[in-house]
Design an enzyme around this catalytic site. Structure first.
Site, PDB file in Angstrom:
ATOM      1  CD  GLU A 388       0.402 -15.451   6.784  1.00 53.44           C
ATOM      2  OE1 GLU A 388       1.552 -15.344   6.347  1.00 53.44           O
ATOM      3  OE2 GLU A 388      -0.337 -14.490   7.017  1.00 53.44           O
ATOM      4  CD  GLU A 459      -0.592 -13.088  11.441  1.00 52.02           C
ATOM      5  OE1 GLU A 459      -0.043 -12.203  10.762  1.00 52.02           O
ATOM      6  OE2 GLU A 459      -0.156 -14.248  11.546  1.00 52.02           O
TER       7      GLU A 459
HETATM    8  C1  GAL Z   1       1.674 -12.469   8.439  1.00 53.91           C
HETATM    9  C2  GAL Z   1       2.499 -13.472   9.223  1.00 53.91           C
HETATM   10  C3  GAL Z   1       3.137 -12.852  10.453  1.00 53.91           C
HETATM   11  C4  GAL Z   1       3.748 -11.536  10.111  1.00 53.91           C
HETATM   12  C5  GAL Z   1       2.665 -10.658   9.577  1.00 53.91           C
HETATM   13  C6  GAL Z   1       3.092  -9.244   9.321  1.00 53.91           C
HETATM   14  O1  GAL Z   1       1.580 -12.844   7.123  1.00 53.91           O
HETATM   15  O2  GAL Z   1       1.710 -14.544   9.625  1.00 53.91           O
HETATM   16  O3  GAL Z   1       4.099 -13.715  10.976  1.00 53.91           O
HETATM   17  O4  GAL Z   1       4.750 -11.707   9.176  1.00 53.91           O
HETATM   18  O5  GAL Z   1       2.216 -11.203   8.357  1.00 53.91           O
HETATM   19  O6  GAL Z   1       1.973  -8.481   9.024  1.00 53.91           O
END
Ligand code: GAL
Length: 802
Positions: A388, A459
């Site tokens: 990110e 994710e």
């Molecule tokens: C994303 C990140 C993860 C975690 C996740 C929580 O932005 O890559 O490490 O923080 O959010 O939803």
């Protein structure tokens, strides 16, 4: 010949460091005896100050070396993971330094050691140093501290095999292998050697090849060769066939060094149309894994690491895991190779990009990750962008070029969380947090990137809907549904290679993240690897075995307005038959309308009445149908806010069949629910081919017992200590966990093991777990229980590996 000896026992540890401790004769009375993997500080489950483990500590070990073993040999220590920076001294002199807590490193002791006693001292800096990735900004996870992975001592010949890189390509009859052998010949010894590389598989030796290795002035010469390996079997998810590559260096026909590793052969590619494994399209369904555990953070040995892969593949039925956000233990990856679980492995980092020195450290991490894991068949994608982070073309051009140079066979990804990012990688890997429950589960690829490149969602969910195992039923169900909606969308969209959910487990984090108690409750499992309801979204998609989980406990009072409106059965069965008090009230099929692309759509049930209005109330079938429509509308909208069409439809039914408002209210209270209506016992049977293959009964129940289950009954002291998880569940009279049990249990461990974490444990959402750690060989007695539920006594065994 080389020897490689585990060096995990007999370490001394103290939670501070000063230069005087480096001296071989420094006093040792301030040290505690520890075994590796070791955490510099055991933490509570939650509500702690996460800066507590950020300090410099000292590890010390005596290493005895025989004069005979030392003669003409080189000596090195191989560290697999030290958080976050290690400075290694041997007999008072600096031997090496490593920055970065997620990659292994070797420290050469040749010339510093002598025959007899030697003293190794490691200063371990576990502060969040801004020069070392992932530090410098904020990060949503904890990094803990200590020598948290295993260490080996290697005695090597003067010239030894530093690396053998094998690449393969399909031929009509098998694979053709090309090899690059690199020898470490730092002493620049001249020699005419022969290398013999042999490939062995499940059916024995497949092929071998010999080629000359002429050593001279080059301290790191490379030699290329190749051979055909006919008839090798491909590695795949259902048949993870592994081969061993053994390389020997021979002098005058006698072996002088041997080196081996496992590999597998498969063809994997992300294409704009999706992911393809061995020529077969495969939708990727996965979860992100953090490598942390309660209390001991990262410091867990082989069995616990492997168990996570077994849970992902065996219990959750996923086909890919992302090692968010760093390279993980070799034990975890070994299990992925053996079980047939694909891996997206990425470099350490979280949003922040540091200065040139930091970036050089990040590139060193990329190189170490790929060199360690490039023979693993499970690994199908390298993550070479800081998770990110913003676009940084120079940095990411370098990380991609590096990855492609060391491993031209695998594609790269770079996880970003914004649209229209510059694409320097092969796969556009994107964290899609669009879903808020009532909108599109995923953005379209076209909305995210104009590149025609392969596309993978890395994710989803996570912080958008943190859910605890002890949250309300409604929230737990919605958590499961949100994961399922994203999966459905991923399955429905041809150009999406798949979706990897956030996350496998709950995890400890920094104050800026999580629920204020240093826990992110984002897992489909809790931190003890025990399932929340969202685990069912994944488990129900597996084709193997039979799975059925019901979203409700069928207790009306748990739900808003005491209404059981709609129940989801997460199952891979073909149909679900529902009975009430032993009488069948309906058979329901998977919901292919809303979840038609999933391998196994959930069965959605919102009729808990069946034909009882006819049978029990003597209504005509037409009257019963009309009343059921009306009751369903009341459940959905409430009686005060019935849409006009339902008011009209209900009014007509009442008029036609002579039913008063009181009649309808009485039917509602009896057949739907109402405050004070007793809950009833429902049985959900899973059907395959018309046969009942599983069933579960839910409804009124009360405390029955504590169930205490160890994952295994035998621990094995091998490279180091072993651990075993013991699960404690408070179950009801129907055999289900009691999700709101707050029972506290006490644990006592005696004999050849000790307890990890506290001895008084509250159940969290009806269950919890603890790990024990072997302290040697012998019987282990464990007593777990509470005053109310009684005590359980278990006897386990800790054995040696011989
Ligand atoms: C994303 C990140 C993860 C975690 C996740 C929580 O932005 O890559 O490490 O923080 O959010 O939803």
């Amino acid at each position: 010949m080389r020897t490689r000896t585990p060096l995990n026992d007999g370490w001394l540890f103290r939670p501070d460091f000063d230069d005087a401790l480096v001296a071989p004769d420094a006093a040792e009375d301030g040290f505690a005896r520890v075994r590796l993997p070791h955490t510099n500080l055991e933490l509570p489950f939650n509500n702690f100050d996460e800066t507590a483990s950020a300090f410099v500590s000292c590890y010390r070990r005596h290493v005895h070396l025989d004069a005979a073993a030392l003669a003409g040999s080189r000596v090195r220590l191989c560290f697999e993971g030290v958080m976050a920076a290690a400075t290694v001294f041997c007999n008072g002199r600096l031997a090496g330094e490593h920055l970065g807590g997620y990659t292994g490193f070797d420290v050469e002791l040749t010339g510093l050691v002598t025959a007899g006693d030697n003293v190794v001292v490691v200063a371990v800096d576990s502060t969040e140093r801004p020069d070392i990735p992932p530090f410098g900004g904020v990060i949503d996870y904890l990094t803990y501290g200590g020598i948290y992975r295993e260490v080996q001592l290697e005695i090597l010949p003067e010239a030894f095999i530093a690396d053998l890189c094998v690449r393969s390509a399909p031929t009509g009859r098998g694979r053709s292998l090309s090899l690059v052998l690199t020898v470490d010949n730092a002493p620049r010894t001249a020699a005419d050697l022969v290398a013999e590389v042999a490939l062995t598989g499940p059916d024995g030796d497949v092929a071998s090849h010999r080629f000359p290795v002429r050593l001279g002035e080059d301290p790191s010469p490379s030699f290329e060769a190749g051979f055909e390996a006919p008839g090798v079997q491909l590695w795949d998810l259902d048949s993870p066939v592994l081969y061993t590559v053994v390389t020997m260096l021979l002098a005058d026909g006698e072996p002088v060094d041997v080196h081996s590793f496992r590999t597998g052969f498969r063809d994997a590619a992300f294409t704009p149309d999706g992911f393809v494994l061995n020529g077969r399209p495969l939708k990727l369904r996965g979860l992100n894994r953090h490598q942390s555990y309660p209390y001991v953070g990262y410091a867990m040995p082989r069995r616990a690491q492997r168990a996570d892969a077994e849970i992902l593949k065996g219990e959750l039925g996923v086909n890919i895991v992302r090692t968010s956000h760093y390279p993980q233990s070799r034990h975890f990856l070994d299990a992925c190779d053996e079980l047939g679980l694909l891996v997206f492995e990425e470099l350490p980092g979280w949003q922040h990009i540091g200065d040139a020195g930091w970036q050089a450290n990040a590139l060193a991490d990329v190189e170490a990750m790929i060199r360690r894991d490039r023979h693993r068949p499970s690994v199908v994608l390298w993550g070479v962008r800081i998770n990110e982070s913003a676009d940084d073309d120079a940095f990411y051009a370098a990380s991609n070029a590096l990855a492609h140079r060391i491993d031209p066979t695998r594609q790269t990804g770079g996880v970003r969380n914004f649209e229209n990012s510059h694409l320097l990688e092969d796969v556009y890997t994107y964290n899609d947090f669009a879903h808020r429950g009532d909108n599109e589960p995923l953005k379209t690829k076209a909305a995210v990137t104009s590149h025609a490149a392969p596309y993978l969602v890395t994710e989803h969910n996570g912080h958008m809907f943190p859910t605890k195992k002890f949250d309300t039923e409604e929230r737990r169900t919605e958590h499961a549904l949100r994961h399922l909606r994203v999966l459905e969308q991923a399955y429905a969209t041809p150009g999406v290679a798949g979706a990897i959910g956030w996350s496998m487990t709950d995890y400890n984090t920094h104050a800026e993240f999580g629920s204020g108690d240093r826990v992110c409750y984002h897992g489909v499992l809790d931190a003890f690897r025990l399932p929340k309801d969202a685990a069912a979204a994944y488990a129900s998609q597996a084709d193997d075995g039979v799975y059925l989980a019901v979203s409700s406990r069928m207790n009306p009072g748990e739900l808003d307005e005491a209404k059981i409106g709609r129940v989801y059965v997460f199952t891979n069965c073909e149909a679900v038959r529902l009975s009430l008090g032993g009488e069948v009230i309906g058979t329901h099929l998977p919901d292919r309308t809303r979840f038609g692309h999933l391998p196994h759509p959930p069965v959605v049930i919102d009729d808990f009445i069946g034909d009882r209005l006819v049978r029990e109330q003597g209504l005509s079938p037409a009257a019963a149908a009309g009343v059921k429509r009306l009751l369903a509308a009341v459940v959905r909208y409430g009686d005060k806010a019935l849409p006009l069409r339902h008011q009209a439809d209900g009014g007509l039914t009442m008029l036609r069949h002579g039913l008063s408002r009181d009649d309808v209210v009485a039917l509602y209270n009896r057949y739907v629910s109402g405050w004070g209506t007793p809950s009833r016992e429902y049985t959900f049977e899973g059907l395959v081919g018309g046969e009942v293959v599983c069933s579960t009964t839910l409804g009124p129940s009360h405390s029955a017992a504590l169930v205490v289950e160890p994952d295994v009954t035998s621990l094995v002291e091998d490279e180091t200590y072993d651990v075993c998880r013991i699960v404690v569940r408070h179950v009801d009279t129907l055999g289900h966990d009691l999700p709101y049990s707050t029972e506290a249990v006490t644990v006592e461990v005696d004999g050849a093991a000790s307890l990890i974490g506290p001895a008084v444990l509250p159940l969290l959402g009806g269950s919890t777990a603890f790990w024990i750690r072997s302290d040697g060989v012998g019987p282990i007695s464990i007593s777990v229980g509470s005053q109310r539920l009684g005590r359980h006594r278990l006897t386990l065994q800790s054995t040696g590996n011989g």
